[in-house]
Design a protein around this motif. Structure first.
Motif, PDB file in Angstrom:
ATOM      1  N   VAL A 170       0.833  -1.204   0.000  1.00 13.12           N
ATOM      2  CA  VAL A 170       0.000   0.000   0.000  1.00 13.12           C
ATOM      3  C   VAL A 170       0.869   1.255   0.000  1.00 13.12           C
ATOM      4  O   VAL A 170       0.611   2.205  -0.757  1.00 13.12           O
ATOM      5  N   ARG A 171       1.912   1.261   0.823  1.00 14.96           N
ATOM      6  CA  ARG A 171       2.801   2.431   0.842  1.00 14.96           C
ATOM      7  C   ARG A 171       3.510   2.606  -0.499  1.00 14.96           C
ATOM      8  O   ARG A 171       3.704   3.736  -0.969  1.00 14.96           O
ATOM      9  N   ALA A 172       3.890   1.506  -1.120  1.00 18.25           N
ATOM     10  CA  ALA A 172       4.568   1.583  -2.420  1.00 18.25           C
ATOM     11  C   ALA A 172       3.642   2.134  -3.497  1.00 18.25           C
ATOM     12  O   ALA A 172       4.068   2.923  -4.351  1.00 18.25           O
ATOM     13  N   TRP A 173       2.372   1.731  -3.479  1.00 17.53           N
ATOM     14  CA  TRP A 173       1.417   2.227  -4.475  1.00 17.53           C
ATOM     15  C   TRP A 173       1.128   3.728  -4.260  1.00 17.53           C
ATOM     16  O   TRP A 173       0.871   4.451  -5.208  1.00 17.53           O
ATOM     17  N   HIS A 174       1.236   4.178  -3.015  1.00 18.12           N
ATOM     18  CA  HIS A 174       1.106   5.618  -2.750  1.00 18.12           C
ATOM     19  C   HIS A 174       2.340   6.363  -3.255  1.00 18.12           C
ATOM     20  O   HIS A 174       2.222   7.383  -3.960  1.00 18.12           O
ATOM     21  N   TYR A 177       2.769   5.490  -7.440  1.00 17.74           N
ATOM     22  CA  TYR A 177       1.676   5.854  -8.344  1.00 17.74           C
ATOM     23  C   TYR A 177       0.834   7.026  -7.846  1.00 17.74           C
ATOM     24  O   TYR A 177      -0.061   7.478  -8.565  1.00 17.74           O
ATOM     25  N   GLY A 178       1.098   7.481  -6.630  1.00 16.21           N
ATOM     26  CA  GLY A 178       0.323   8.590  -6.085  1.00 16.21           C
ATOM     27  C   GLY A 178      -1.047   8.202  -5.578  1.00 16.21           C
ATOM     28  O   GLY A 178      -1.880   9.073  -5.295  1.00 16.21           O
ATOM     29  N   LEU A 179      -1.318   6.896  -5.456  1.00 13.75           N
ATOM     30  CA  LEU A 179      -2.630   6.448  -4.990  1.00 13.75           C
ATOM     31  C   LEU A 179      -2.905   7.038  -3.604  1.00 13.75           C
ATOM     32  O   LEU A 179      -2.046   6.973  -2.717  1.00 13.75           O
ATOM     33  N   PRO A 180      -4.069   7.640  -3.389  1.00 19.93           N
ATOM     34  CA  PRO A 180      -4.360   8.303  -2.110  1.00 19.93           C
ATOM     35  C   PRO A 180      -4.702   7.295  -1.011  1.00 19.93           C
ATOM     36  O   PRO A 180      -5.854   6.921  -0.819  1.00 19.93           O
ATOM     37  N   THR A 181      -3.696   6.845  -0.296  1.00 19.70           N
ATOM     38  CA  THR A 181      -3.863   5.771   0.681  1.00 19.70           C
ATOM     39  C   THR A 181      -3.754   6.280   2.115  1.00 19.70           C
ATOM     40  O   THR A 181      -3.120   7.299   2.400  1.00 19.70           O
ATOM     41  N   LEU A 182      -4.375   5.521   3.016  1.00 20.66           N
ATOM     42  CA  LEU A 182      -4.232   5.685   4.456  1.00 20.66           C
ATOM     43  C   LEU A 182      -4.071   4.290   5.048  1.00 20.66           C
ATOM     44  O   LEU A 182      -4.642   3.323   4.537  1.00 20.66           O
ATOM     45  N   ILE A 183      -3.302   4.171   6.121  1.00 20.92           N
ATOM     46  CA  ILE A 183      -3.103   2.880   6.792  1.00 20.92           C
ATOM     47  C   ILE A 183      -3.397   3.052   8.272  1.00 20.92           C
ATOM     48  O   ILE A 183      -3.015   4.060   8.877  1.00 20.92           O
ATOM     49  N   THR A 184      -4.088   2.078   8.850  1.00 21.63           N
ATOM     50  CA  THR A 184      -4.255   2.038  10.298  1.00 21.63           C
ATOM     51  C   THR A 184      -3.775   0.692  10.821  1.00 21.63           C
ATOM     52  O   THR A 184      -3.969  -0.337  10.187  1.00 21.63           O
ATOM     53  N   GLU A 241     -11.599  11.738   7.392  1.00 18.53           N
ATOM     54  CA  GLU A 241     -10.878  12.933   7.837  1.00 18.53           C
ATOM     55  C   GLU A 241      -9.362  12.783   7.847  1.00 18.53           C
ATOM     56  O   GLU A 241      -8.649  13.783   8.042  1.00 18.53           O
ATOM     57  N   GLY A 242      -8.850  11.561   7.671  1.00 25.09           N
ATOM     58  CA  GLY A 242      -7.413  11.335   7.765  1.00 25.09           C
ATOM     59  C   GLY A 242      -6.627  12.009   6.636  1.00 25.09           C
ATOM     60  O   GLY A 242      -7.166  12.296   5.565  1.00 25.09           O
ATOM     61  N   LYS A 243      -5.343  12.236   6.878  1.00 25.73           N
ATOM     62  CA  LYS A 243      -4.456  12.868   5.903  1.00 25.73           C
ATOM     63  C   LYS A 243      -3.845  11.808   4.994  1.00 25.73           C
ATOM     64  O   LYS A 243      -3.303  10.804   5.460  1.00 25.73           O
ATOM     65  N   ILE A 244      -3.945  12.022   3.692  1.00 22.47           N
ATOM     66  CA  ILE A 244      -3.428  11.064   2.706  1.00 22.47           C
ATOM     67  C   ILE A 244      -1.956  10.757   2.965  1.00 22.47           C
ATOM     68  O   ILE A 244      -1.151  11.646   3.250  1.00 22.47           O
ATOM     69  N   GLY A 245      -1.614   9.473   2.853  1.00 20.99           N
ATOM     70  CA  GLY A 245      -0.237   9.041   3.032  1.00 20.99           C
ATOM     71  C   GLY A 245       0.157   8.773   4.464  1.00 20.99           C
ATOM     72  O   GLY A 245       1.264   8.296   4.731  1.00 20.99           O
ATOM     73  N   GLU A 246      -0.758   9.030   5.410  1.00 20.48           N
ATOM     74  CA  GLU A 246      -0.429   8.873   6.827  1.00 20.48           C
ATOM     75  C   GLU A 246      -0.828   7.498   7.356  1.00 20.48           C
ATOM     76  O   GLU A 246      -1.710   6.825   6.813  1.00 20.48           O
ATOM     77  N   THR A 247      -0.157   7.119   8.437  1.00 23.56           N
ATOM     78  CA  THR A 247      -0.499   5.924   9.197  1.00 23.56           C
ATOM     79  C   THR A 247      -0.992   6.354  10.573  1.00 23.56           C
ATOM     80  O   THR A 247      -0.444   7.279  11.173  1.00 23.56           O
ATOM     81  N   TYR A 248      -2.024   5.678  11.072  1.00 22.16           N
ATOM     82  CA  TYR A 248      -2.562   5.965  12.402  1.00 22.16           C
ATOM     83  C   TYR A 248      -2.648   4.666  13.195  1.00 22.16           C
ATOM     84  O   TYR A 248      -3.260   3.697  12.747  1.00 22.16           O
ATOM     85  N   ASN A 249      -2.037   4.662  14.383  1.00 22.63           N
ATOM     86  CA  ASN A 249      -2.197   3.540  15.303  1.00 22.63           C
ATOM     87  C   ASN A 249      -3.471   3.725  16.113  1.00 22.63           C
ATOM     88  O   ASN A 249      -3.755   4.828  16.589  1.00 22.63           O
TER      89      ASN A 249
END
Length: 354
Positions: A170-174, A177-184, A241-249
């Motif tokens: 997921v981080r690599a595709w962001h 390729y600029g894919l607008p991803t978020l990870i939790t 509401e999360g910021k694109i490209g960010e990870t949240y625990n």
């Protein structure tokens, strides 16, 4: 907002869908393969909603996933579909590699193509939210240490390694390729509709049936416990509401040793289910210690200050309030878990052609 939820018939996925339908104006497309852990009965209270649709699709089936995106035109994806049971991953890792890694790759490629074809405004607003686990971080040796979003990955089991792999994809595709991803990355969930193979429901149901309560090793492994409905609220807040490209625990601020959890359940059952099965004088007498799991991590603990600071989320349930609600739910919903135990939830589904 129309959200496609993969794995929506699972434990966390169904909680997310119930939250969205009951508490927001968004609509949901539930994409689920319906493996053993997928149970549409967990969605009975919302399945008749005009804002809910179900598609029985394997995320590894690219043609079918593309069809779903073409037909439903979602504005966001919440990706929860995964094999998630550590013991099963140790016995049979292939399914975890296939679903968690190949499935995530397939989904990312379908999403990338779909996203590129959206109109400028929808392209800008689109989100891909990948839901993962704290197990990717491995073991915490320092008793004062907490998992941060920047903690290096060190997975221990085939399950956590496959989830770590999917996070990296997921981080690599962001990045590429600029894919607008978020990870939790979340801590251990518990609550209603939890499949009975997991620790808390297994202990509740075994105790109610007078069966042994198997505890790995000495039971001193520490986990942070998060009530599933708190998690569902957090996930919706991140995707909206999360910021694109960010990870949240996401954690529950409830570190407990496994043995402490089991003893808490026994004490609650003494209060709530005093009429014990034949031959049982105290629920705690059913506790038995079994050989520890290979590669068993000793301690997980999450620092969830980022999601609190940036998005204003905090858990509403303490461990004491959440675990009581959980025990009461299992006692009041015997039909649900008995149908899981005897397999009828699957047999009827197959008979209906689902």
């Amino acid at each position: 907002m129309k959200i496609l939820v993969t794995g929506g018939a699972g434990f966390i996925g169904s909680a997310v869908i119930r939250h969205i339908i009951n508490n927001t104006e968004s609509s949901v497309v539930n994409l689920d393969k319906l493996t053993y852990a997928g149970n549409l009965e967990s969605l009975a209270e919302v399945s008749s909603s005009e804002r809910y649709a179900f598609e029985q699709v394997d995320i590894c089936d690219r043609c079918e996933v593309e069809r779903v995106f073409h037909e439903h035109q979602p504005d966001a994806v919440m990706h929860l579909a995964a094999e998630s049971h550590v013991d099963r991953s140790i016995d049979s890792p292939a399914a975890f590699i296939e679903t968690n890694i190949v499935g995530t790759y397939t989904l990312l490629e379908v999403v990338r193509k779909y996203w590129k074809g959206l109109t400028p405004s929808r392209h800008e607003a689109f989100r891909f939210h990948h839901i993962s686990t704290d197990e990717v971080y491995g073991d915490l040796e320092n008793p004062d240490e907490l998992f941060l979003e920047t903690t290096p990955y060190a997975p221990s089991s085939p399950y956590s390694a496959s989830k770590a792999s999917s996070d990296h994809l997921v981080r690599a595709w962001h990045r590429t390729y600029g894919l607008p991803t978020l990870i939790t990355n979340c801590s251990n969930n518990y609550g209603p509709y939890h499949f009975p193979e997991k620790l808390i429901p297994l202990m509740i149901l075994n105790a109610l049936e007078g069966k042994l309560l198997p505890v790995y090793g000495k039971g001193n492994q520490v986990r942070d416990w998060l009530y599933v409905e708190d998690h569902a609220r957090a996930l919706y807040k991140v995707v909206t509401e999360g910021k694109i490209g960010e990870t949240y625990n996401i954690g529950g601020h409830n570190e407990k040793q496994n043995l402490e959890v089991v003893r808490t359940l026994c004490a609650l059952l003494e209060e709530l289910a005093p009429n014990k099965p034949a031959g049982v004088s105290r629920y705690e007498d059913l506790i038995t210690y079994v050989q520890d799991r290979p590669g068993h991590d000793q301690r997980y603990a999450i620092d969830a200050s980022k999601i609190q600071r940036d998005l204003g989320w905090t858990p509403e349930e303490s461990f004491e309030s959440g675990i009581r609600k959980t025990v009461e739910w299992y006692m009041s919903n015997r039909e649900w878990w008995q149908r899981v135990q005897d397999g009828s939830y699957q047999r009827e589904r197959l008979g209906a052609g689902q």
